[in-house]
Design an enzyme around this catalytic site. Structure first.
Site, PDB file in Angstrom:
ATOM      1  N   CYS A   2       0.806  -1.212   0.000  1.00  0.00           N
ATOM      2  CA  CYS A   2       0.000   0.000   0.000  1.00  0.00           C
ATOM      3  C   CYS A   2       0.849   1.275   0.000  1.00  0.00           C
ATOM      4  O   CYS A   2       1.692   1.472   0.857  1.00  0.00           O
ATOM      5  CB  CYS A   2      -0.947   0.052   1.188  1.00  0.00           C
ATOM      6  SG  CYS A   2      -2.143  -1.255   1.227  1.00  0.00           S
ATOM      7  N   ARG A  27       6.044  -0.259  -4.470  1.00  0.00           N
ATOM      8  CA  ARG A  27       5.742  -0.975  -3.233  1.00  0.00           C
ATOM      9  C   ARG A  27       4.875  -2.205  -3.484  1.00  0.00           C
ATOM     10  O   ARG A  27       4.782  -3.077  -2.626  1.00  0.00           O
ATOM     11  CB  ARG A  27       5.024  -0.037  -2.245  1.00  0.00           C
ATOM     12  CG  ARG A  27       5.879   1.138  -1.812  1.00  0.00           C
ATOM     13  CD  ARG A  27       5.103   2.098  -0.966  1.00  0.00           C
ATOM     14  NE  ARG A  27       4.777   1.559   0.336  1.00  0.00           N
ATOM     15  CZ  ARG A  27       5.531   1.654   1.420  1.00  0.00           C
ATOM     16  NH1 ARG A  27       6.683   2.280   1.350  1.00  0.00           N
ATOM     17  NH2 ARG A  27       5.152   1.139   2.560  1.00  0.00           N
ATOM     18  N   TRP A  79      -2.676  -2.950  -1.743  1.00  0.00           N
ATOM     19  CA  TRP A  79      -2.247  -4.351  -1.857  1.00  0.00           C
ATOM     20  C   TRP A  79      -3.237  -5.122  -1.001  1.00  0.00           C
ATOM     21  O   TRP A  79      -3.248  -5.000   0.223  1.00  0.00           O
ATOM     22  CB  TRP A  79      -0.818  -4.488  -1.330  1.00  0.00           C
ATOM     23  CG  TRP A  79      -0.156  -5.802  -1.618  1.00  0.00           C
ATOM     24  CD1 TRP A  79       0.577  -6.118  -2.728  1.00  0.00           C
ATOM     25  CD2 TRP A  79      -0.137  -6.965  -0.789  1.00  0.00           C
ATOM     26  NE1 TRP A  79       1.032  -7.412  -2.632  1.00  0.00           N
ATOM     27  CE2 TRP A  79       0.610  -7.962  -1.450  1.00  0.00           C
ATOM     28  CE3 TRP A  79      -0.686  -7.279   0.458  1.00  0.00           C
ATOM     29  CZ2 TRP A  79       0.822  -9.221  -0.920  1.00  0.00           C
ATOM     30  CZ3 TRP A  79      -0.473  -8.546   0.986  1.00  0.00           C
ATOM     31  CH2 TRP A  79       0.276  -9.496   0.297  1.00  0.00           C
ATOM     32  N   ASN A 105      -3.182   1.744   5.261  1.00  0.00           N
ATOM     33  CA  ASN A 105      -2.238   0.648   5.051  1.00  0.00           C
ATOM     34  C   ASN A 105      -2.171  -0.123   6.355  1.00  0.00           C
ATOM     35  O   ASN A 105      -2.082   0.488   7.421  1.00  0.00           O
ATOM     36  CB  ASN A 105      -0.861   1.237   4.694  1.00  0.00           C
ATOM     37  CG  ASN A 105       0.225   0.176   4.601  1.00  0.00           C
ATOM     38  OD1 ASN A 105      -0.054  -1.020   4.482  1.00  0.00           O
ATOM     39  ND2 ASN A 105       1.468   0.615   4.650  1.00  0.00           N
ATOM     40  N   GLY A 106      -2.217  -1.443   6.295  1.00  0.00           N
ATOM     41  CA  GLY A 106      -2.140  -2.245   7.521  1.00  0.00           C
ATOM     42  C   GLY A 106      -3.376  -3.109   7.667  1.00  0.00           C
ATOM     43  O   GLY A 106      -4.134  -3.296   6.712  1.00  0.00           O
ATOM     44  N   GLU A 488      19.792 -17.387  -2.680  1.00  0.00           N
ATOM     45  CA  GLU A 488      19.421 -16.088  -3.239  1.00  0.00           C
ATOM     46  C   GLU A 488      19.198 -16.187  -4.751  1.00  0.00           C
ATOM     47  O   GLU A 488      18.244 -15.610  -5.286  1.00  0.00           O
ATOM     48  CB  GLU A 488      20.511 -15.059  -2.891  1.00  0.00           C
ATOM     49  CG  GLU A 488      20.378 -13.683  -3.521  1.00  0.00           C
ATOM     50  CD  GLU A 488      19.112 -12.928  -3.133  1.00  0.00           C
ATOM     51  OE1 GLU A 488      18.319 -13.434  -2.329  1.00  0.00           O
ATOM     52  OE2 GLU A 488      18.889 -11.842  -3.686  1.00  0.00           O
ATOM     53  N   LYS A 492      15.560 -15.216  -6.456  1.00  0.00           N
ATOM     54  CA  LYS A 492      15.390 -14.217  -7.525  1.00  0.00           C
ATOM     55  C   LYS A 492      14.606 -14.823  -8.689  1.00  0.00           C
ATOM     56  O   LYS A 492      13.719 -14.190  -9.255  1.00  0.00           O
ATOM     57  CB  LYS A 492      16.747 -13.717  -8.045  1.00  0.00           C
ATOM     58  CG  LYS A 492      17.534 -12.816  -7.141  1.00  0.00           C
ATOM     59  CD  LYS A 492      16.994 -11.406  -6.996  1.00  0.00           C
ATOM     60  CE  LYS A 492      16.089 -11.275  -5.811  1.00  0.00           C
ATOM     61  NZ  LYS A 492      16.672 -10.930  -4.541  1.00  0.00           N
ATOM     62  N   GLU A 495      10.868 -15.417  -7.750  1.00  0.00           N
ATOM     63  CA  GLU A 495      10.129 -14.146  -7.673  1.00  0.00           C
ATOM     64  C   GLU A 495       9.797 -13.595  -9.050  1.00  0.00           C
ATOM     65  O   GLU A 495       8.720 -13.064  -9.269  1.00  0.00           O
ATOM     66  CB  GLU A 495      11.005 -13.078  -7.010  1.00  0.00           C
ATOM     67  CG  GLU A 495      11.131 -13.171  -5.542  1.00  0.00           C
ATOM     68  CD  GLU A 495      12.011 -12.032  -5.051  1.00  0.00           C
ATOM     69  OE1 GLU A 495      11.489 -11.127  -4.411  1.00  0.00           O
ATOM     70  OE2 GLU A 495      13.238 -12.050  -5.295  1.00  0.00           O
ATOM     71  N   HIS A 511      21.278 -36.328   0.473  1.00  0.00           N
ATOM     72  CA  HIS A 511      20.283 -36.592   1.527  1.00  0.00           C
ATOM     73  C   HIS A 511      18.855 -36.350   1.031  1.00  0.00           C
ATOM     74  O   HIS A 511      17.941 -36.246   1.828  1.00  0.00           O
ATOM     75  CB  HIS A 511      20.578 -35.726   2.759  1.00  0.00           C
ATOM     76  CG  HIS A 511      21.930 -35.996   3.342  1.00  0.00           C
ATOM     77  ND1 HIS A 511      22.249 -37.180   3.965  1.00  0.00           N
ATOM     78  CD2 HIS A 511      23.057 -35.255   3.355  1.00  0.00           C
ATOM     79  CE1 HIS A 511      23.516 -37.149   4.346  1.00  0.00           C
ATOM     80  NE2 HIS A 511      24.024 -35.991   3.981  1.00  0.00           N
ATOM     81  N   LYS A 613       6.970  -4.502  -2.127  1.00  0.00           N
ATOM     82  CA  LYS A 613       8.355  -4.147  -1.795  1.00  0.00           C
ATOM     83  C   LYS A 613       8.594  -4.132  -0.299  1.00  0.00           C
ATOM     84  O   LYS A 613       9.579  -4.663   0.188  1.00  0.00           O
ATOM     85  CB  LYS A 613       8.702  -2.792  -2.412  1.00  0.00           C
ATOM     86  CG  LYS A 613      10.130  -2.330  -2.148  1.00  0.00           C
ATOM     87  CD  LYS A 613      11.127  -3.211  -2.857  1.00  0.00           C
ATOM     88  CE  LYS A 613      12.576  -2.832  -2.572  1.00  0.00           C
ATOM     89  NZ  LYS A 613      13.478  -3.940  -2.928  1.00  0.00           N
TER      90      LYS A 613
HETATM   91  C1  F6R Z   1      13.463 -10.505  -2.329  1.00  0.00           C
HETATM   92  C2  F6R Z   1      13.066  -9.436  -1.438  1.00  0.00           C
HETATM   93  C3  F6R Z   1      12.429  -9.801  -0.142  1.00  0.00           C
HETATM   94  C4  F6R Z   1      12.962  -8.884   0.973  1.00  0.00           C
HETATM   95  C5  F6R Z   1      12.223  -9.166   2.277  1.00  0.00           C
HETATM   96  C6  F6R Z   1      12.750  -8.326   3.419  1.00  0.00           C
HETATM   97  O1  F6R Z   1      14.024 -10.024  -3.511  1.00  0.00           O
HETATM   98  O2  F6R Z   1      13.228  -8.291  -1.740  1.00  0.00           O
HETATM   99  O3  F6R Z   1      12.632 -11.136   0.160  1.00  0.00           O
HETATM  100  O4  F6R Z   1      14.336  -9.102   1.113  1.00  0.00           O
HETATM  101  O5  F6R Z   1      10.857  -8.914   2.113  1.00  0.00           O
HETATM  102  O6  F6R Z   1      12.641  -6.975   3.140  1.00  0.00           O
HETATM  103  P1  F6R Z   1      13.434  -5.883   3.959  1.00  0.00           P
HETATM  104  O7  F6R Z   1      14.880  -6.083   3.683  1.00  0.00           O
HETATM  105  O8  F6R Z   1      12.927  -4.575   3.465  1.00  0.00           O
HETATM  106  O9  F6R Z   1      13.118  -6.117   5.415  1.00  0.00           O
END
Ligand code: F6R
Length: 618
Positions: A2, A27, A79, A105-106, A488, A492, A495, A511, A613
């Protein structure tokens, strides 16, 4: 999650609000809306528009809606949490007379009780959201008091859960009221105009002076004033800060995607994280660190708490922290931490890593840690955000705004900041000599150059993505610090490309995961540099095992190391760096690969489906 914007001033509010919403698009959202408070002939009722989908849909509605001119307005990108992402549930929400407009938001946890109470009073709900109750409650308060701030304050005292609210009253042009509990809201101080935003991006086009709001506070903005009080009605202290990035930092600068831009910014971002961390006598210095050397000497356990990519940065950091400081380090998912009754005391340093500084799981975890008397240090990229404000100490990563939902420069700079912290503790505890620290720092300063080289070679990843784009599953293997890199790399790809991708510790293959290997399955392997506990030999054995079962191996291996060549279907060369620094280079080709792969699939690289985000709900 949001995006929220509020504006009072001398400009057309619609333009400011829509501009702010566009800046907040990153976001993550699924509908948008605006409310304006006109003055003059059209005063008295709220003018509003909302629409499911991207802001372009809302723009279409606005073209025909012909809203009156106004210099007071609020806006929202939603969102969805309660209720489907459709027009009806989009914000703003209004009371029956359309006097009060609310964006939120929330999650209001007691909304069901409040809704039942309102319905018993004859109020008819028009949406399935938790937000709508606020509009009706504020309207009811305004029948008792003419003061919008007071009405909002009284309503906030009845709400449970997490919320940022921004509210307008059609009978009070020139005033917007905001309130926050456990959700982000920042004030922008302009000249003859003031702003509210979920983060500073909302108003960066107009001002870089921002005011941080605390927990449980109500802010009232007019064109010339900003007044902040607590939910208890008492005047509140605020902190003003200068936003040290400019408008161009939030633009794509010619790249197709913010993500690509941010990947390419990594040499500078890493250099900026390292910048100015020495004193004249050569000692490592962390200016924002609010813990004394004595306090650091007392630390006998470190627990790092984070989510997603930030948690993977923590997993990398654990190796360096234990190696350099000899202090035991645990890494824990923020969402799990407080539910396992962790053992914490004054000797425990809890470190949180959060790019946004607003992740609710992480925020709740640090609150829990502080209640248990642990000291909390946050590593964060966002000035003015909640997590550093609620921590005992902070190290800012100085990466500049990260707009793409998938974190890239956030990750690398978090690893670097953790390394600085580890070296700082080693300096305070004397577990490393000054010249050893200086030589590690010198190696870190070489990293931007190595990243740049990989960026210059990004064509190879583009070609590889084109070659593998039909794959429905891709695996990633690593050992030691290469293991979080594998996690990681897989995250990526999940996502952005929405395909099955998993990261494994290479030693774990036998395993279980080896059962996944089948003819032609692409497997990326982060090959450890030579000479460390035979990790490389063991990794080469794993490569042979999966290749024997038909896997197509793509090996990331340092320059000049040819031992793996006979077993690799594809080689990606990495600059030679010390083992602990390999993640800072090895992650980069994997980021480029995921970005290119998603682009080839026609996916929205910057705003992948279902993701936000900053994740401001638990
Ligand atoms: C993945 C990504 C998320 C954030 C996670 C934590 O690409 O961006 O997994 O890393 O939501 O976010 P922050 O670092 O803002 O607490």
């Amino acid at each position: 999650m949001c995006g929220i914007v509020g504006y009072v001033g001398h400009r057309q509010a619609l333009e400011v609000v829509m501009g702010g919403l566009r800046r907040l698009e990153y976001r993550g959202y699924d509908s948008g809306g605006v409310a304006l408070v006109p003055s003059g002939d059209t005063a008295g009722t709220t003018a509003w528009a909302k629409k499911a989908g991207k802001l372009v849909n809302l723009g279409g509605v606005l073209e025909t809606a012909d809203l009156p001119e106004a210099s007071t307005g609020i806006g929202h990108t939603r969102w969805a949490t309660h209720g489907a992402p459709n027009d009806r549930n989009a914000h703003p929400h209004l009371d029956a007379t359309e006097r009060v407009a609310v964006v939120h938001n929330g999650i209001i946890e007691n909304f069901a009780v409040l809704r039942t109470e309102l319905e018993a009073d004859g109020v008819e709900m028009r949406s399935e959201t938790d937000t709508e109750v606020v509009a009706h409650l504020v309207a009811a308060e305004l029948n008792r008091t003419p003061d919008l701030t007071e009405a909002v304050r009284l309503v906030c005292r009845r709400l449970e859960g997490a919320f940022t609210l921004v509210i307008s009253d059609a009978q009070q042009p020139g005033v917007v009221v905001g309130a926050r509990r456990n959700s982000p809201l920042v004030v922008g101080r302009g000249e003859g105009e003031n702003f509210l935003g979920s983060d500073v991006a909302a108003f960066i086009d107009y001002t870089r002076e921002a005011v941080e709001l605390g927990q449980d506070q109500v802010v009232t903005i007019t064109a010339d004033d900003i007044v902040v009080i607590g939910f208890d009605g008492a005047p509140a202290e605020t902190r003003t800060f200068h936003v040290d990035w400019d408008v161009s930092a939030a633009d794509k600068a010619g790249y197709d995607w913010f993500m690509l831009k941010e990947i390419n910014e990594q040499p500078k971002a890493v250099a900026d994280t390292l910048l100015g961390r020495h004193s004249v006598d050569g000692l490592l210095q962390l200016d924002e660190m609010r813990l004394s050397d004595d306090e650091l000497r007392e630390v006998d356990k470190i627990i790092i708490i984070a989510a997603g990519t930030s948690m993977y940065a923590a997993l990398v950091a654990k190796y360096a922290i234990e190696h350099w400081t000899r202090v035991a380090c645990e890494v824990e998912l923020a969402s799990e931490f407080r539910y396992r009754d962790p053992i914490l005391d004054r000797g425990t340093l809890v470190v949180t890593i959060s790019q946004s500084g607003e992740t609710m799981d992480t925020l709740m975890a640090i609150r829990y840690a502080r209640q248990q008397r642990a000291r909390v240090l946050s590593i964060c990229n966002t000035n003015g955000s909640t997590i550093p404000r609620e921590s005992d100490a902070v190290i800012y990563t100085h990466a500049g705004p990260e707009v793409a939902v998938a974190s890239t420069k956030g990750f690398l700079t978090q690893v670097v900041a953790c390394y600085l912290l580890a070296l700082y503790i080693a300096q305070a505890k004397g577990t490393k000599y000054g010249d050893e620290i200086a030589s590690i720092l010198a190696e870190l300063h070489q990293i931007p150059q190595g990243i740049q080289r990989l960026l210059d070679e990004s064509d190879q990843m583009r070609k590889l993505a084109a070659d593998l784009v039909g794959s429905r599953s891709i695996l990633f293997l690593g050992r030691h610090v290469g293991y979080p890199v594998a996690l990681e790399g897989a995250l990526k790809l999940k996502e952005l490309a929405y395909i099955h991708a998993e990261g494994f510790a290479a030693g774990e293959l036998k395993h279980g995961p080896i059962a996944l290997i089948e003819e032609g399955l692409p497997v990326f392997v982060i090959v450890p540099p030579k000479g460390r506990d035979q990790l490389q030999d063991k990794t080469i054995s794993s490569i042979q095992e999966i290749r024997a079962r038909g896997a197509r191996t793509i090996c990331l291996v340092e320059d000049g190391d040819d031992d793996v060549v006979p077993f690799a279907d594809h080689i990606i060369r990495l600059p030679r760096v010390p083992t602990l620094m390999q993640p800072l280079v090895a992650t980069v080709p994997l980021q480029i690969f995921a970005c290119e792969f998603a682009e080839l699939l026609g996916n929205d690289v910057d705003q992948p489906r279902n993701l936000a985000k900053s994740v401001t709900v638990e």
